[in-house]
Design a protein around this motif. Structure first.
Motif, mmCIF file in Angstrom:
data_model
loop_
_atom_site.group_PDB
_atom_site.id
_atom_site.type_symbol
_atom_site.label_atom_id
_atom_site.label_comp_id
_atom_site.label_asym_id
_atom_site.label_seq_id
_atom_site.Cartn_x
_atom_site.Cartn_y
_atom_site.Cartn_z
ATOM 1 N N LYS A 116 46.472 40.946 36.314
ATOM 2 C CA LYS A 116 45.719 40.915 37.574
ATOM 3 C C LYS A 116 46.664 40.696 38.749
ATOM 4 O O LYS A 116 47.727 40.092 38.594
ATOM 5 C CB LYS A 116 44.641 39.848 37.511
ATOM 6 N N PHE A 117 46.231 41.190 39.894
ATOM 7 C CA PHE A 117 47.102 41.267 41.059
ATOM 8 C C PHE A 117 46.322 40.923 42.321
ATOM 9 O O PHE A 117 45.141 41.231 42.422
ATOM 10 C CB PHE A 117 47.623 42.703 41.227
ATOM 11 N N ASP A 118 47.026 40.329 43.280
ATOM 12 C CA ASP A 118 46.472 40.189 44.627
ATOM 13 C C ASP A 118 47.113 41.217 45.554
ATOM 14 O O ASP A 118 48.335 41.401 45.539
ATOM 15 C CB ASP A 118 46.756 38.781 45.182
ATOM 16 N N SER A 146 41.637 42.176 45.103
ATOM 17 C CA SER A 146 42.348 42.006 43.845
ATOM 18 C C SER A 146 42.262 43.299 43.055
ATOM 19 O O SER A 146 41.335 44.085 43.233
ATOM 20 C CB SER A 146 41.722 40.872 43.037
ATOM 21 N N GLU A 151 47.691 41.589 49.254
ATOM 22 C CA GLU A 151 47.591 40.620 50.352
ATOM 23 C C GLU A 151 47.393 41.274 51.711
ATOM 24 O O GLU A 151 46.838 40.670 52.619
ATOM 25 C CB GLU A 151 48.861 39.756 50.367
ATOM 26 N N ALA A 156 53.090 35.990 36.298
ATOM 27 C CA ALA A 156 52.512 35.582 37.577
ATOM 28 C C ALA A 156 53.617 35.339 38.607
ATOM 29 O O ALA A 156 54.641 34.731 38.299
ATOM 30 C CB ALA A 156 51.660 34.333 37.387
ATOM 31 N N GLY A 157 53.402 35.838 39.803
ATOM 32 C CA GLY A 157 54.365 35.661 40.886
ATOM 33 C C GLY A 157 55.232 36.887 41.122
ATOM 34 O O GLY A 157 55.802 37.038 42.210
ATOM 35 N N VAL A 192 50.978 41.256 44.146
ATOM 36 C CA VAL A 192 51.620 40.133 43.458
ATOM 37 C C VAL A 192 50.818 39.843 42.193
ATOM 38 O O VAL A 192 49.588 39.747 42.246
ATOM 39 C CB VAL A 192 51.661 38.883 44.362
ATOM 40 N N VAL A 193 51.514 39.697 41.077
ATOM 41 C CA VAL A 193 50.850 39.386 39.803
ATOM 42 C C VAL A 193 50.245 37.991 39.870
ATOM 43 O O VAL A 193 50.919 37.035 40.270
ATOM 44 C CB VAL A 193 51.858 39.438 38.628
ATOM 45 N N THR A 194 48.971 37.872 39.491
ATOM 46 C CA THR A 194 48.350 36.539 39.469
ATOM 47 C C THR A 194 48.124 36.044 38.047
ATOM 48 O O THR A 194 48.081 34.833 37.817
ATOM 49 C CB THR A 194 46.999 36.554 40.225
ATOM 50 N N SER A 195 47.983 36.941 37.079
ATOM 51 C CA SER A 195 47.829 36.501 35.692
ATOM 52 C C SER A 195 48.107 37.655 34.751
ATOM 53 O O SER A 195 47.981 38.828 35.129
ATOM 54 C CB SER A 195 46.410 35.966 35.422
ATOM 55 N N ARG A 217 56.466 40.499 42.141
ATOM 56 C CA ARG A 217 56.030 41.522 43.101
ATOM 57 C C ARG A 217 56.105 42.887 42.424
ATOM 58 O O ARG A 217 57.086 43.215 41.770
ATOM 59 C CB ARG A 217 56.931 41.530 44.345
#
Lengths: 69, 69, 69, 69, 69, 69
Positions: free
Chosen positions: F26-28, E34, F30, E51-52, F12-15, E54
């Motif tokens: 925050k981002f993942d 992360s 992958e 969120a979501g 990918v944005v997570t929050s 790219r």
């Protein structure tokens, strides 16, 4: 000293002010220390920077990373 | 103190090593001084950072701006 | 010009928005000016960067240091 | 404008000097533009920064990211 | 995790190229991880970041600090 | 890849947490990816940094620039 950075300064936290997302922490540096700067050779020449010169080292607080011992 | 930065440290140049594009300058900080860090409130909480804590302040040399007095 | 930095741009403050810990200031640059970037030689080669190319210079606001004249 | 940064300045490359690892590129900014700075609210108050003030915006070249259009 | 930074990524060195003053090191990140970014709320709103989405996370190599384990 | 930076990471944005002036996103990440660091040759030598070494890459969140695809 496992950090890949030239500046590693011992300090004591004197205050922490926490905001909604960002916080501002302050520190005392109690002992004489050394610092280093990387700048362009052009800037060195423009300043005529050489041993013995007195300077002010300006560092934005966002660039200072505290690591807990 | 006209700089919009929290860290303004008096120093004396001890050496300058000039490369083709970048140079590395070193400085002595002779007097006790204070520093400040801006970090996320999340980091403050994760570290449990509070007055009295001993820390190492890590700063990459590229973030240090010398200003000639 | 006593600053050990390549970018020293004359500007006029147009607004200041102050938050709990951090503030956002905005400026107008009224005259044509020059800027400089240090990047890896690898990046220069990957971009094929050369005189005459049109670019966008992206700078995060946290890296801009206002100095009062 | 897809960049998560406040400063996005149109420019033309005027020179590139390549060293062994790092390079220095220079740019002309031909049109009037705006810039932004994030600094601590403490710094804003210490400077008394307000609309109309004349400042010099100092930015180390390592913080300037060229993006090819 | 004693570092006052949001991004702490496990990596393996794949190459080091040393120049006269600066060096370029490369790393493999083997596991999903992360990251975090601090940007102005204005930039979040301009991008419509949520969120979501790219994104590409762009980080100049000078801002990456290797710490040996 | 038009960016003059070594690190360009798909995420990918997570929050997103928005404060008054600054926000924390925050981002993942992958997929396995690569990163790069520019540091002084002195730091490389002090660390003895070489291919195969395990490191932690520490990056303050203010240095991470999200670009929307």
């Amino acid at each position: 000293m496992p950090y890949g950075a030239r500046n590693k300064i011992n300090a004591v936290v004197t205050s922490v002010k926490s905001g909604d997302v960002m916080s501002l922490a302050k520190f005392d540096i109690e002992r004489p220390c050394s610092m280093a700067s990387v700048l362009t050779t052009e800037s060195v020449e423009e300043l005529g920077l050489k041993a013995g010169d007195r300077v002010t080292l300006v560092v934005k607080a966002v660039h200072v990373l505290p690591v807990k011992e």
